[in-house]
Motif scaffolding. Structure first.
Motif, PDB file in Angstrom:
ATOM      1  N   ARG A  13       0.809  -1.330   0.167  1.00 43.14           N
ATOM      2  CA  ARG A  13      -0.138  -0.104  -0.081  1.00 43.14           C
ATOM      3  C   ARG A  13       0.837   1.298  -0.147  1.00 43.14           C
ATOM      4  O   ARG A  13       1.927   1.080   0.400  1.00 43.14           O
ATOM      5  CB  ARG A  13      -0.994   0.034   1.072  1.00 43.14           C
ATOM      6  CG  ARG A  13      -0.445  -0.014   2.729  1.00 43.14           C
ATOM      7  CD  ARG A  13      -1.073  -0.035   3.621  1.00 43.14           C
ATOM      8  NE  ARG A  13      -0.327  -0.558   4.777  1.00 43.14           N
ATOM      9  CZ  ARG A  13      -0.155   0.416   5.646  1.00 43.14           C
ATOM     10  NH1 ARG A  13      -0.520   1.658   5.577  1.00 43.14           N
ATOM     11  NH2 ARG A  13       0.397  -0.138   6.959  1.00 43.14           N
ATOM     12  N   LYS A  14       0.384   2.180  -0.497  1.00 41.66           N
ATOM     13  CA  LYS A  14       1.086   3.685  -0.732  1.00 41.66           C
ATOM     14  C   LYS A  14       0.222   4.540   0.232  1.00 41.66           C
ATOM     15  O   LYS A  14      -1.175   4.189   0.517  1.00 41.66           O
ATOM     16  CB  LYS A  14       0.993   4.170  -2.136  1.00 41.66           C
ATOM     17  CG  LYS A  14       1.876   3.564  -3.025  1.00 41.66           C
ATOM     18  CD  LYS A  14       2.032   4.551  -4.192  1.00 41.66           C
ATOM     19  CE  LYS A  14       0.830   4.186  -5.162  1.00 41.66           C
ATOM     20  NZ  LYS A  14       1.125   4.850  -6.431  1.00 41.66           N
ATOM     21  N   SER A  15       0.776   5.584   0.893  1.00 42.89           N
ATOM     22  CA  SER A  15       0.170   6.497   1.651  1.00 42.89           C
ATOM     23  C   SER A  15      -0.691   7.220   0.674  1.00 42.89           C
ATOM     24  O   SER A  15      -0.691   7.534  -0.339  1.00 42.89           O
ATOM     25  CB  SER A  15       1.269   7.504   2.142  1.00 42.89           C
ATOM     26  OG  SER A  15       0.619   8.733   2.698  1.00 42.89           O
ATOM     27  N   SER A  16      -1.838   7.783   1.481  1.00 41.79           N
ATOM     28  CA  SER A  16      -2.940   8.391   1.018  1.00 41.79           C
ATOM     29  C   SER A  16      -2.371   9.775   0.603  1.00 41.79           C
ATOM     30  O   SER A  16      -2.963  10.500  -0.236  1.00 41.79           O
ATOM     31  CB  SER A  16      -4.340   8.620   1.913  1.00 41.79           C
ATOM     32  OG  SER A  16      -3.871   9.103   3.064  1.00 41.79           O
ATOM     33  N   ARG A  17      -1.269  10.120   0.941  1.00 41.12           N
ATOM     34  CA  ARG A  17      -0.630  11.698   0.875  1.00 41.12           C
ATOM     35  C   ARG A  17       0.088  11.411  -0.267  1.00 41.12           C
ATOM     36  O   ARG A  17       0.869  12.633  -0.760  1.00 41.12           O
ATOM     37  CB  ARG A  17       0.013  12.057   2.123  1.00 41.12           C
ATOM     38  CG  ARG A  17      -0.975  12.073   3.142  1.00 41.12           C
ATOM     39  CD  ARG A  17      -0.406  12.829   4.353  1.00 41.12           C
ATOM     40  NE  ARG A  17      -1.337  13.055   5.414  1.00 41.12           N
ATOM     41  CZ  ARG A  17      -0.904  13.889   6.368  1.00 41.12           C
ATOM     42  NH1 ARG A  17       0.107  14.586   6.557  1.00 41.12           N
ATOM     43  NH2 ARG A  17      -1.912  14.064   7.294  1.00 41.12           N
ATOM     44  N   SER A  18       0.443  10.282  -0.911  1.00 39.76           N
ATOM     45  CA  SER A  18       1.064  10.165  -2.009  1.00 39.76           C
ATOM     46  C   SER A  18       0.943  11.221  -3.209  1.00 39.76           C
ATOM     47  O   SER A  18      -0.336  11.165  -3.507  1.00 39.76           O
ATOM     48  CB  SER A  18       1.468   8.871  -2.525  1.00 39.76           C
ATOM     49  OG  SER A  18       1.816   7.955  -1.587  1.00 39.76           O
ATOM     50  N   GLY A  22       4.535   9.903  -8.782  1.00 39.41           N
ATOM     51  CA  GLY A  22       5.230   8.554  -8.797  1.00 39.41           C
ATOM     52  C   GLY A  22       6.472   8.226  -8.037  1.00 39.41           C
ATOM     53  O   GLY A  22       6.937   7.318  -7.935  1.00 39.41           O
ATOM     54  N   ALA A  23       6.827   9.554  -7.267  1.00 37.26           N
ATOM     55  CA  ALA A  23       7.881   9.363  -6.379  1.00 37.26           C
ATOM     56  C   ALA A  23       7.318   8.912  -5.080  1.00 37.26           C
ATOM     57  O   ALA A  23       7.275   9.607  -4.046  1.00 37.26           O
ATOM     58  CB  ALA A  23       8.611  10.827  -6.305  1.00 37.26           C
ATOM     59  N   CYS A  24       7.088   7.692  -4.779  1.00 39.94           N
ATOM     60  CA  CYS A  24       6.603   6.995  -3.547  1.00 39.94           C
ATOM     61  C   CYS A  24       7.035   5.700  -3.253  1.00 39.94           C
ATOM     62  O   CYS A  24       7.816   5.032  -4.198  1.00 39.94           O
ATOM     63  CB  CYS A  24       4.866   6.790  -4.113  1.00 39.94           C
ATOM     64  SG  CYS A  24       3.956   8.058  -4.408  1.00 39.94           S
ATOM     65  N   VAL A  25       6.833   5.581  -2.036  1.00 41.85           N
ATOM     66  CA  VAL A  25       6.938   4.112  -1.460  1.00 41.85           C
ATOM     67  C   VAL A  25       5.814   3.370  -1.236  1.00 41.85           C
ATOM     68  O   VAL A  25       4.792   4.001  -0.907  1.00 41.85           O
ATOM     69  CB  VAL A  25       8.347   4.128  -0.499  1.00 41.85           C
ATOM     70  CG1 VAL A  25       9.491   4.725  -0.709  1.00 41.85           C
ATOM     71  CG2 VAL A  25       7.573   4.909   0.715  1.00 41.85           C
ATOM     72  N   GLU A  26       5.951   2.095  -1.220  1.00 40.17           N
ATOM     73  CA  GLU A  26       4.991   1.158  -0.724  1.00 40.17           C
ATOM     74  C   GLU A  26       5.548   0.290   0.381  1.00 40.17           C
ATOM     75  O   GLU A  26       6.784   0.124   0.666  1.00 40.17           O
ATOM     76  CB  GLU A  26       4.477   0.228  -1.908  1.00 40.17           C
ATOM     77  CG  GLU A  26       4.122   0.803  -3.106  1.00 40.17           C
ATOM     78  CD  GLU A  26       3.536   0.033  -4.020  1.00 40.17           C
ATOM     79  OE1 GLU A  26       2.596   0.556  -4.900  1.00 40.17           O
ATOM     80  OE2 GLU A  26       4.197  -0.975  -4.336  1.00 40.17           O
ATOM     81  N   VAL A  27       4.430   0.125   1.324  1.00 41.02           N
ATOM     82  CA  VAL A  27       4.813  -0.549   2.611  1.00 41.02           C
ATOM     83  C   VAL A  27       3.729  -1.887   2.591  1.00 41.02           C
ATOM     84  O   VAL A  27       2.708  -1.711   2.112  1.00 41.02           O
ATOM     85  CB  VAL A  27       4.832   0.365   3.822  1.00 41.02           C
ATOM     86  CG1 VAL A  27       4.924  -0.535   5.117  1.00 41.02           C
ATOM     87  CG2 VAL A  27       5.585   1.505   3.724  1.00 41.02           C
ATOM     88  N   ASN A  41       9.363   0.805  -9.432  1.00 36.93           N
ATOM     89  CA  ASN A  41      10.274  -0.564  -9.403  1.00 36.93           C
ATOM     90  C   ASN A  41       9.572  -1.579  -8.748  1.00 36.93           C
ATOM     91  O   ASN A  41      10.460  -1.781  -7.734  1.00 36.93           O
ATOM     92  CB  ASN A  41      11.541  -0.267  -9.201  1.00 36.93           C
ATOM     93  CG  ASN A  41      12.624  -1.495  -9.781  1.00 36.93           C
ATOM     94  OD1 ASN A  41      12.125  -2.298 -10.274  1.00 36.93           O
ATOM     95  ND2 ASN A  41      13.950  -0.990  -9.495  1.00 36.93           N
ATOM     96  N   LEU A  42       8.689  -2.232  -8.983  1.00 36.36           N
ATOM     97  CA  LEU A  42       7.980  -3.121  -8.118  1.00 36.36           C
ATOM     98  C   LEU A  42       8.673  -4.627  -8.057  1.00 36.36           C
ATOM     99  O   LEU A  42       8.614  -5.055  -7.063  1.00 36.36           O
ATOM    100  CB  LEU A  42       6.210  -3.614  -8.779  1.00 36.36           C
ATOM    101  CG  LEU A  42       5.613  -2.292  -8.547  1.00 36.36           C
ATOM    102  CD1 LEU A  42       4.248  -2.722  -8.932  1.00 36.36           C
ATOM    103  CD2 LEU A  42       5.463  -1.684  -7.496  1.00 36.36           C
TER     104      LEU A  42
END
Length: 70
Positions: A13-18, A22-27, A41-42
């Motif tokens: 999941r990504k933050s709702s604030r992303s 596209g410069a995001c991280v997923e946790v 880069n999944l």
């Protein structure tokens, strides 16, 4: 060398604030591991934390002690 955890069944999941840039991280949390990856880069590298390490990381981010200096 530690073994890479299997996060193939993890729900990322990504933050709702992303932002939309596209410069995001997923946790993802799965089987006692918290994984962090680049959303662009999944199939790339994943940082893996145990719960104590993740807690310390989050506290460091919130306190500003992990802020980068440029």
């Amino acid at each position: 060398m530690s073994q890479t955890p299997d996060l193939s069944l993890a729900i990322w999941r990504k933050s709702s604030r992303s932002g939309a840039n596209g410069a995001c991280v997923e946790v993802a949390a799965h089987a006692g591991v918290i994984g962090v990856r680049d959303s662009k880069n999944l199939g790339g590298a994943v940082l893996a934390f145990n719960s104590d390490e993740w807690h310390a990381f989050v506290l460091g981010v919130k306190s500003g002690s992990l802020a980068a200096t440029l």
